[in-house]
Write a protein that holds these residues in place. Sequence first.
Motif, mmCIF file in Angstrom:
data_model
loop_
_atom_site.group_PDB
_atom_site.id
_atom_site.type_symbol
_atom_site.label_atom_id
_atom_site.label_comp_id
_atom_site.label_asym_id
_atom_site.label_seq_id
_atom_site.Cartn_x
_atom_site.Cartn_y
_atom_site.Cartn_z
ATOM 1 N N ALA A 15 0.813 -1.222 0.000
ATOM 2 C CA ALA A 15 0.000 0.000 0.000
ATOM 3 C C ALA A 15 0.844 1.267 0.000
ATOM 4 N N ARG A 16 2.097 1.161 0.378
ATOM 5 C CA ARG A 16 2.955 2.352 0.428
ATOM 6 C C ARG A 16 4.420 1.905 0.377
ATOM 7 N N GLY A 17 5.307 2.889 0.407
ATOM 8 C CA GLY A 17 6.728 2.601 0.563
ATOM 9 C C GLY A 17 7.292 1.716 -0.545
ATOM 10 N N MET A 18 8.267 0.887 -0.159
ATOM 11 C CA MET A 18 8.955 0.070 -1.169
ATOM 12 C C MET A 18 8.037 -0.959 -1.804
ATOM 13 N N GLY A 19 7.095 -1.500 -1.016
ATOM 14 C CA GLY A 19 6.170 -2.499 -1.568
ATOM 15 C C GLY A 19 5.331 -1.911 -2.693
ATOM 16 N N CYS A 36 -1.105 -6.754 -1.405
ATOM 17 C CA CYS A 36 -1.671 -7.111 -0.096
ATOM 18 C C CYS A 36 -1.187 -6.139 0.971
ATOM 19 N N ASP A 37 -2.076 -5.838 1.897
ATOM 20 C CA ASP A 37 -1.711 -4.928 2.999
ATOM 21 C C ASP A 37 -2.845 -4.952 4.022
ATOM 22 N N VAL A 38 -2.648 -4.254 5.122
ATOM 23 C CA VAL A 38 -3.749 -4.039 6.072
ATOM 24 C C VAL A 38 -4.277 -2.610 5.960
ATOM 25 N N ARG A 61 -6.960 -7.623 1.070
ATOM 26 C CA ARG A 61 -6.481 -7.444 2.446
ATOM 27 C C ARG A 61 -5.779 -8.707 2.921
ATOM 28 N N LEU A 62 -4.583 -8.518 3.481
ATOM 29 C CA LEU A 62 -3.848 -9.645 4.085
ATOM 30 C C LEU A 62 -3.061 -9.128 5.276
ATOM 31 N N ASN A 63 -3.405 -9.654 6.451
ATOM 32 C CA ASN A 63 -2.571 -9.418 7.627
ATOM 33 C C ASN A 63 -1.579 -10.575 7.664
ATOM 34 N N VAL A 64 -0.297 -10.278 7.464
ATOM 35 C CA VAL A 64 0.693 -11.349 7.281
ATOM 36 C C VAL A 64 0.889 -12.226 8.520
ATOM 37 N N THR A 65 0.360 -11.791 9.665
ATOM 38 C CA THR A 65 0.508 -12.617 10.873
ATOM 39 C C THR A 65 -0.596 -13.669 10.992
ATOM 40 N N ASN A 89 7.803 -11.014 0.097
ATOM 41 C CA ASN A 89 7.479 -10.814 1.508
ATOM 42 C C ASN A 89 8.102 -9.497 1.951
ATOM 43 N N ASN A 90 7.375 -8.420 1.705
ATOM 44 C CA ASN A 90 7.917 -7.081 1.968
ATOM 45 C C ASN A 90 7.343 -6.428 3.225
ATOM 46 N N ALA A 91 6.107 -6.803 3.624
ATOM 47 C CA ALA A 91 5.456 -6.133 4.757
ATOM 48 C C ALA A 91 6.355 -6.189 5.983
ATOM 49 N N GLY A 155 15.166 -6.038 18.731
ATOM 50 C CA GLY A 155 14.001 -6.774 18.216
ATOM 51 C C GLY A 155 13.970 -6.729 16.688
ATOM 52 N N TYR A 156 14.209 -5.538 16.139
ATOM 53 C CA TYR A 156 14.227 -5.394 14.673
ATOM 54 C C TYR A 156 15.367 -6.224 14.092
ATOM 55 N N ASN A 157 16.554 -6.127 14.722
ATOM 56 C CA ASN A 157 17.702 -6.927 14.262
ATOM 57 C C ASN A 157 17.358 -8.416 14.252
ATOM 58 N N SER A 159 14.451 -9.863 14.120
ATOM 59 C CA SER A 159 13.442 -10.233 13.114
ATOM 60 C C SER A 159 14.051 -10.275 11.722
ATOM 61 N N LYS A 160 14.927 -9.340 11.414
ATOM 62 C CA LYS A 160 15.508 -9.286 10.072
ATOM 63 C C LYS A 160 16.618 -10.331 9.894
ATOM 64 N N GLY A 161 17.310 -10.664 10.992
ATOM 65 C CA GLY A 161 18.284 -11.775 10.938
ATOM 66 C C GLY A 161 17.562 -13.089 10.693
ATOM 67 N N MET A 189 17.112 4.055 3.793
ATOM 68 C CA MET A 189 16.086 4.334 2.780
ATOM 69 C C MET A 189 15.155 5.414 3.320
ATOM 70 N N PRO A 190 14.199 5.913 2.505
ATOM 71 C CA PRO A 190 13.171 6.785 3.088
ATOM 72 C C PRO A 190 12.550 6.082 4.288
ATOM 73 N N PRO A 191 12.264 6.830 5.378
ATOM 74 C CA PRO A 191 11.834 6.181 6.629
ATOM 75 C C PRO A 191 10.564 5.347 6.481
ATOM 76 N N MET A 192 10.487 4.267 7.273
ATOM 77 C CA MET A 192 9.277 3.456 7.340
ATOM 78 C C MET A 192 8.208 4.209 8.127
ATOM 79 N N ALA A 193 6.955 3.759 8.018
ATOM 80 C CA ALA A 193 5.884 4.318 8.839
ATOM 81 C C ALA A 193 6.255 4.140 10.310
ATOM 82 N N GLY A 194 6.108 5.189 11.094
ATOM 83 C CA GLY A 194 6.375 5.095 12.528
ATOM 84 C C GLY A 194 7.850 5.012 12.886
HETATM 85 N N1 LIG Z 1 12.679 2.120 5.019
HETATM 86 C C1 LIG Z 1 13.814 1.623 5.462
HETATM 87 O O1 LIG Z 1 14.695 2.348 5.940
HETATM 88 C C2 LIG Z 1 14.083 0.130 5.381
HETATM 89 C C3 LIG Z 1 15.405 -0.319 5.425
HETATM 90 C C4 LIG Z 1 15.671 -1.672 5.364
HETATM 91 C C5 LIG Z 1 14.627 -2.579 5.245
HETATM 92 N N2 LIG Z 1 13.344 -2.141 5.215
HETATM 93 C C6 LIG Z 1 12.280 -3.144 5.080
HETATM 94 O O2 LIG Z 1 11.626 -2.978 3.838
HETATM 95 C C7 LIG Z 1 10.244 -3.319 3.959
HETATM 96 C C8 LIG Z 1 9.381 -2.158 3.495
HETATM 97 O O3 LIG Z 1 9.734 -1.002 4.232
HETATM 98 P P1 LIG Z 1 9.106 0.443 3.899
HETATM 99 O O4 LIG Z 1 10.108 1.456 4.249
HETATM 100 O O5 LIG Z 1 8.510 0.447 2.544
HETATM 101 O O6 LIG Z 1 7.947 0.457 5.017
HETATM 102 P P2 LIG Z 1 6.573 1.255 5.097
HETATM 103 O O7 LIG Z 1 6.300 1.474 6.531
HETATM 104 O O8 LIG Z 1 6.607 2.439 4.190
HETATM 105 O O9 LIG Z 1 5.516 0.216 4.469
HETATM 106 C C9 LIG Z 1 5.263 -1.018 5.084
HETATM 107 C C10 LIG Z 1 3.903 -1.526 4.639
HETATM 108 O O10 LIG Z 1 3.663 -2.781 5.326
HETATM 109 C C11 LIG Z 1 2.313 -2.781 5.761
HETATM 110 N N3 LIG Z 1 2.134 -3.678 6.901
HETATM 111 C C12 LIG Z 1 2.525 -3.484 8.199
HETATM 112 N N4 LIG Z 1 2.107 -4.497 8.966
HETATM 113 C C13 LIG Z 1 1.446 -5.376 8.150
HETATM 114 C C14 LIG Z 1 0.784 -6.602 8.358
HETATM 115 N N5 LIG Z 1 0.705 -7.155 9.580
HETATM 116 N N6 LIG Z 1 0.236 -7.225 7.293
HETATM 117 C C15 LIG Z 1 0.303 -6.679 6.053
HETATM 118 N N7 LIG Z 1 0.894 -5.493 5.800
HETATM 119 C C16 LIG Z 1 1.455 -4.853 6.837
HETATM 120 C C17 LIG Z 1 2.030 -1.329 6.134
HETATM 121 O O11 LIG Z 1 0.624 -1.069 6.176
HETATM 122 C C18 LIG Z 1 2.744 -0.584 5.017
HETATM 123 O O12 LIG Z 1 1.904 -0.374 3.894
HETATM 124 C C19 LIG Z 1 10.041 -3.703 5.426
HETATM 125 O O13 LIG Z 1 10.103 -5.105 5.571
HETATM 126 C C20 LIG Z 1 11.202 -3.031 6.121
HETATM 127 O O14 LIG Z 1 11.544 -3.666 7.333
HETATM 128 C C21 LIG Z 1 13.045 -0.801 5.275
#
Ligand SMILES: NC(=O)c1ccc[n+]([C@@H]2O[C@H](COP(=O)([O-])OP(=O)(O)OC[C@H]3O[C@@H](n4cnc5c(N)ncnc54)[C@H](O)[C@@H]3O)[C@@H](O)[C@H]2O)c1
Length: 249
Positions: A15-19, A36-38, A61-65, A89-91, A155-157, A159-161, A189-194
């Motif tokens: 729905a936004r960002g890199m996905g 897919c997104d929430v 709609r897909l909540n990946v959990t 698997n980008n969410a 926690g982030y480390n 999860s990504k590891g 990269m451009p900041p993630m949400a939150g």
């Molecule tokens: N932006 C960065 O600096 C950065 C750097 C390295 C890796 N990443 C990774 O790249 C991926 C994309 O990051 P981004 O910056 O585009 O993030 P973002 O916050 O812009 O977008 C993430 C998207 O995932 C969706 N999402 C969150 N929880 C979800 C769930 N439970 N089910 C389905 N969708 C869900 C959100 O609604 C959002 O649309 C992530 O996995 C992130 O960890 C980001």
Amino acid sequence: MPRLEGKIAIVTGAARGMGEVEARLFAEEGATVVLCDVSDDAGQRVADDIVSSGRAAEYVRLNVTDEDNWRQVIGDAVAKYGRLDILVNNAGISGYDEEDNLGTTTWDRLLDINAKGVFLGMKHAIGAMEQGDGGSIVNISSISGIVGQDFLHMGYNASKGAVRLMTKSAAIRWAEAGIRVNSVHPGLMPPMAGSSANSETRNSMMTNVPMKRAGRREEVAYAVLFLASDEASYITGAELVVDGGFTAQ
Ligand SMILES: NC(=O)c1ccc[n+]([C@@H]2O[C@H](COP(=O)([O-])OP(=O)(O)OC[C@H]3O[C@@H](n4cnc5c(N)ncnc54)[C@H](O)[C@@H]3O)[C@@H](O)[C@H]2O)c1
């Protein structure tokens, strides 16, 4: 010829960002993309925009959990399009709790979405890909899945590891079935949400990037596209960093 001509692809967190950028690029390259997104309104808007430009896409709609949700989304995609060729698997979420940095609430949420979400996606996509001609899974990890960061981001480390090594285990297990599984590791990269990163933190991080700039979303999307496509037909279990040289140091 478009690089994903005729492929059926699912992109999570689209729905936004890199996905979003990956979904748009995949559609331009000839794939039918299930976004897919929430975040339903934003996801629907992106899918509508792709369709209005003459490409093939839909939002679901897909909540990946949620494992039942995965079952349903992949089952519906296979029923509708005949097979599944690609899963990205980008969410993911970022985050920490400064007030309670030894608490487990944030830890559980990070591991649930970032690691279990990827595990469930692979599990159900592989089931579908085994019924077809194989496929390609691209898991989005991070440089934070390769090198350590700081106490607050453990926690982030973690999860990504987990994403990085689950990718390799799945790649080995399903190599003979023609299912390739690779990870992509974006850097700054451009900041993630939150995201917690304010401009001061980002500027200080930037000084440690050899290219002295943040990445662009398209630069990650092209790496994902390559691994998703048949151009990467002998690549599995690999990790591709897109980080301006950060992890080369
Ligand atoms: N932006 C960065 O600096 C950065 C750097 C390295 C890796 N990443 C990774 O790249 C991926 C994309 O990051 P981004 O910056 O585009 O993030 P973002 O916050 O812009 O977008 C993430 C998207 O995932 C969706 N999402 C969150 N929880 C979800 C769930 N439970 N089910 C389905 N969708 C869900 C959100 O609604 C959002 O649309 C992530 O996995 C992130 O960890 C980001």
